[in-house]
Design a protein around this motif. Structure first.
Motif, PDB file in Angstrom:
ATOM      1  N   VAL A  66      32.306  15.624  36.061  1.00  0.00           N
ATOM      2  CA  VAL A  66      31.755  14.391  36.615  1.00  0.00           C
ATOM      3  C   VAL A  66      32.854  13.758  37.453  1.00  0.00           C
ATOM      4  CG1 VAL A  66      30.792  12.110  36.116  1.00  0.00           C
ATOM      5  CG2 VAL A  66      30.244  14.047  34.620  1.00  0.00           C
ATOM      6  N   ALA A  67      32.513  13.394  38.683  1.00  0.00           N
ATOM      7  CA  ALA A  67      33.469  12.748  39.579  1.00  0.00           C
ATOM      8  C   ALA A  67      32.787  11.539  40.209  1.00  0.00           C
ATOM      9  CB  ALA A  67      33.949  13.714  40.643  1.00  0.00           C
ATOM     10  N   ALA A  68      33.608  10.580  40.623  1.00  0.00           N
ATOM     11  CA  ALA A  68      33.081   9.337  41.186  1.00  0.00           C
ATOM     12  C   ALA A  68      33.565   9.149  42.616  1.00  0.00           C
ATOM     13  CB  ALA A  68      33.510   8.153  40.334  1.00  0.00           C
ATOM     14  N   ALA A  69      32.659   8.660  43.437  1.00  0.00           N
ATOM     15  CA  ALA A  69      32.982   8.213  44.788  1.00  0.00           C
ATOM     16  C   ALA A  69      32.549   6.752  44.830  1.00  0.00           C
ATOM     17  CB  ALA A  69      32.248   9.035  45.829  1.00  0.00           C
ATOM     18  N   GLY A  70      33.510   5.853  44.785  1.00  0.00           N
ATOM     19  CA  GLY A  70      33.173   4.444  44.642  1.00  0.00           C
ATOM     20  C   GLY A  70      32.604   4.215  43.258  1.00  0.00           C
ATOM     21  N   SER A  71      31.444   3.597  43.174  1.00  0.00           N
ATOM     22  CA  SER A  71      30.827   3.361  41.865  1.00  0.00           C
ATOM     23  C   SER A  71      29.784   4.424  41.505  1.00  0.00           C
ATOM     24  CB  SER A  71      30.181   1.973  41.835  1.00  0.00           C
ATOM     25  OG  SER A  71      29.162   1.891  42.808  1.00  0.00           O
ATOM     26  N   ALA A  72      29.504   5.322  42.426  1.00  0.00           N
ATOM     27  CA  ALA A  72      28.502   6.368  42.185  1.00  0.00           C
ATOM     28  C   ALA A  72      29.156   7.602  41.584  1.00  0.00           C
ATOM     29  CB  ALA A  72      27.803   6.735  43.489  1.00  0.00           C
ATOM     30  N   THR A  73      28.560   8.133  40.513  1.00  0.00           N
ATOM     31  CA  THR A  73      29.063   9.364  39.914  1.00  0.00           C
ATOM     32  C   THR A  73      28.070  10.500  40.142  1.00  0.00           C
ATOM     33  OG1 THR A  73      28.066   8.888  37.758  1.00  0.00           O
ATOM     34  CG2 THR A  73      30.339   8.136  38.115  1.00  0.00           C
ATOM     35  N   ALA A  74      28.592  11.710  40.109  1.00  0.00           N
ATOM     36  CA  ALA A  74      27.749  12.898  40.263  1.00  0.00           C
ATOM     37  C   ALA A  74      28.409  14.049  39.513  1.00  0.00           C
ATOM     38  CB  ALA A  74      27.568  13.254  41.731  1.00  0.00           C
ATOM     39  N   ARG A  75      27.608  15.066  39.226  1.00  0.00           N
ATOM     40  CA  ARG A  75      28.121  16.276  38.574  1.00  0.00           C
ATOM     41  C   ARG A  75      28.387  17.337  39.626  1.00  0.00           C
ATOM     42  NH1 ARG A  75      25.375  17.325  32.708  1.00  0.00           N
ATOM     43  NH2 ARG A  75      25.770  15.239  31.909  1.00  0.00           N
ATOM     44  N   TYR A  76      29.464  18.084  39.385  1.00  0.00           N
ATOM     45  CA  TYR A  76      29.873  19.144  40.290  1.00  0.00           C
ATOM     46  C   TYR A  76      30.173  20.387  39.480  1.00  0.00           C
ATOM     47  CZ  TYR A  76      30.536  15.349  43.617  1.00  0.00           C
ATOM     48  OH  TYR A  76      30.335  14.271  44.422  1.00  0.00           O
ATOM     49  N   GLU A  77      29.831  21.546  40.043  1.00  0.00           N
ATOM     50  CA  GLU A  77      30.218  22.808  39.442  1.00  0.00           C
ATOM     51  C   GLU A  77      31.436  23.310  40.216  1.00  0.00           C
ATOM     52  OE1 GLU A  77      27.943  26.765  38.185  1.00  0.00           O
ATOM     53  OE2 GLU A  77      28.160  26.545  40.352  1.00  0.00           O
ATOM     54  N   CYS A  78      32.464  23.699  39.493  1.00  0.00           N
ATOM     55  CA  CYS A  78      33.648  24.198  40.171  1.00  0.00           C
ATOM     56  C   CYS A  78      34.104  25.509  39.545  1.00  0.00           C
ATOM     57  CB  CYS A  78      34.767  23.168  40.171  1.00  0.00           C
ATOM     58  SG  CYS A  78      35.274  22.593  38.567  1.00  0.00           S
ATOM     59  N   LEU A  79      34.748  26.309  40.362  1.00  0.00           N
ATOM     60  CA  LEU A  79      35.320  27.572  39.922  1.00  0.00           C
ATOM     61  C   LEU A  79      36.783  27.555  40.328  1.00  0.00           C
ATOM     62  CD1 LEU A  79      34.900  30.406  38.688  1.00  0.00           C
ATOM     63  CD2 LEU A  79      34.388  31.207  40.997  1.00  0.00           C
ATOM     64  N   VAL A  80      37.658  27.697  39.349  1.00  0.00           N
ATOM     65  CA  VAL A  80      39.102  27.635  39.580  1.00  0.00           C
ATOM     66  C   VAL A  80      39.730  28.886  38.976  1.00  0.00           C
ATOM     67  CG1 VAL A  80      41.222  26.357  39.071  1.00  0.00           C
ATOM     68  CG2 VAL A  80      39.091  25.103  39.497  1.00  0.00           C
ATOM     69  N   TRP A  81      40.705  29.467  39.705  1.00  0.00           N
ATOM     70  CA  TRP A  81      41.488  30.573  39.170  1.00  0.00           C
ATOM     71  C   TRP A  81      42.915  30.104  38.985  1.00  0.00           C
ATOM     72  CZ3 TRP A  81      46.046  32.584  40.849  1.00  0.00           C
ATOM     73  CH2 TRP A  81      46.505  33.708  40.159  1.00  0.00           C
ATOM     74  N   GLY A  82      43.530  30.509  37.878  1.00  0.00           N
ATOM     75  CA  GLY A  82      44.928  30.176  37.662  1.00  0.00           C
ATOM     76  C   GLY A  82      45.488  30.843  36.429  1.00  0.00           C
ATOM     77  N   VAL A  83      46.772  30.638  36.232  1.00  0.00           N
ATOM     78  CA  VAL A  83      47.470  31.162  35.065  1.00  0.00           C
ATOM     79  C   VAL A  83      47.963  29.960  34.269  1.00  0.00           C
ATOM     80  CG1 VAL A  83      49.400  32.555  34.243  1.00  0.00           C
ATOM     81  CG2 VAL A  83      48.177  33.220  36.332  1.00  0.00           C
ATOM     82  N   PRO A  84      47.400  29.730  33.074  1.00  0.00           N
ATOM     83  CA  PRO A  84      47.842  28.582  32.285  1.00  0.00           C
ATOM     84  C   PRO A  84      49.360  28.586  32.104  1.00  0.00           C
ATOM     85  CG  PRO A  84      45.910  29.560  31.297  1.00  0.00           C
ATOM     86  CD  PRO A  84      46.356  30.484  32.395  1.00  0.00           C
ATOM     87  N   GLY A  85      49.956  27.422  32.333  1.00  0.00           N
ATOM     88  CA  GLY A  85      51.405  27.283  32.206  1.00  0.00           C
ATOM     89  C   GLY A  85      52.167  27.521  33.498  1.00  0.00           C
ATOM     90  N   SER A  86      51.467  27.949  34.566  1.00  0.00           N
ATOM     91  CA  SER A  86      52.149  28.195  35.836  1.00  0.00           C
ATOM     92  C   SER A  86      52.126  26.936  36.702  1.00  0.00           C
ATOM     93  CB  SER A  86      51.493  29.359  36.585  1.00  0.00           C
ATOM     94  OG  SER A  86      50.184  29.008  36.978  1.00  0.00           O
ATOM     95  N   ARG A  87      52.867  26.982  37.794  1.00  0.00           N
ATOM     96  CA  ARG A  87      52.927  25.843  38.715  1.00  0.00           C
ATOM     97  C   ARG A  87      51.574  25.643  39.396  1.00  0.00           C
ATOM     98  NH1 ARG A  87      57.436  28.463  41.803  1.00  0.00           N
ATOM     99  NH2 ARG A  87      55.867  28.193  43.402  1.00  0.00           N
TER     100      ARG A  87
END
Length: 104
Positions: free
Chosen positions: A69-90
């Motif tokens: 859930v993210a907000a732009a001003g006072s309006a919130t919306a749901r977003y689907e995101c896909l992230v790749w990474g290595v936990p603990g890395s920069r």
């Protein structure tokens, strides 16, 4: 001629995140919102993680598929995101693969 048989690689399996509010999951969600906001020059702010799944990525690292859930001003919306990474890395090694609004 010698033939070498390699073991088959099982397909990646998405595993539900048991607690979407755990620290790593929250950080991944915050990263996704921040990167999208910077790339699109918007004022989107992280609010919450609704749910998520992880899978081991081919070649290493972890894929995170999250609903945030993210907000732009006072309006919130749901977003689907896909992230790749290595936990603990920069953070500069992490990649935002997808970020899209979920229309209900």
């Amino acid at each position: 001629m010698e033939i070498l048989l390699l073991p088959s690689v099982p397909p990646a399996v998405w595993v539900p995140v048991q607690n979407p509010h755990e620290l790593v999951t929250r950080h991944v969600a915050q990263f996704a919102v921040l990167m999208y906001s910077l790339a699109r020059r918007t004022d989107l702010r992280y609010v919450d993680v609704v749910r998520g799944e992880t899978e081991e990525a081919v070649g290493g690292g972890t894929n995170y598929r999250l609903v945030v859930v993210a907000a732009a001003g006072s309006a919130t919306a749901r977003y689907e995101c896909l992230v790749w990474g290595v936990p603990g890395s920069r953070s500069d090694t992490w990649k935002l693969r997808r970020f899209r609004k979920i229309h209900s």
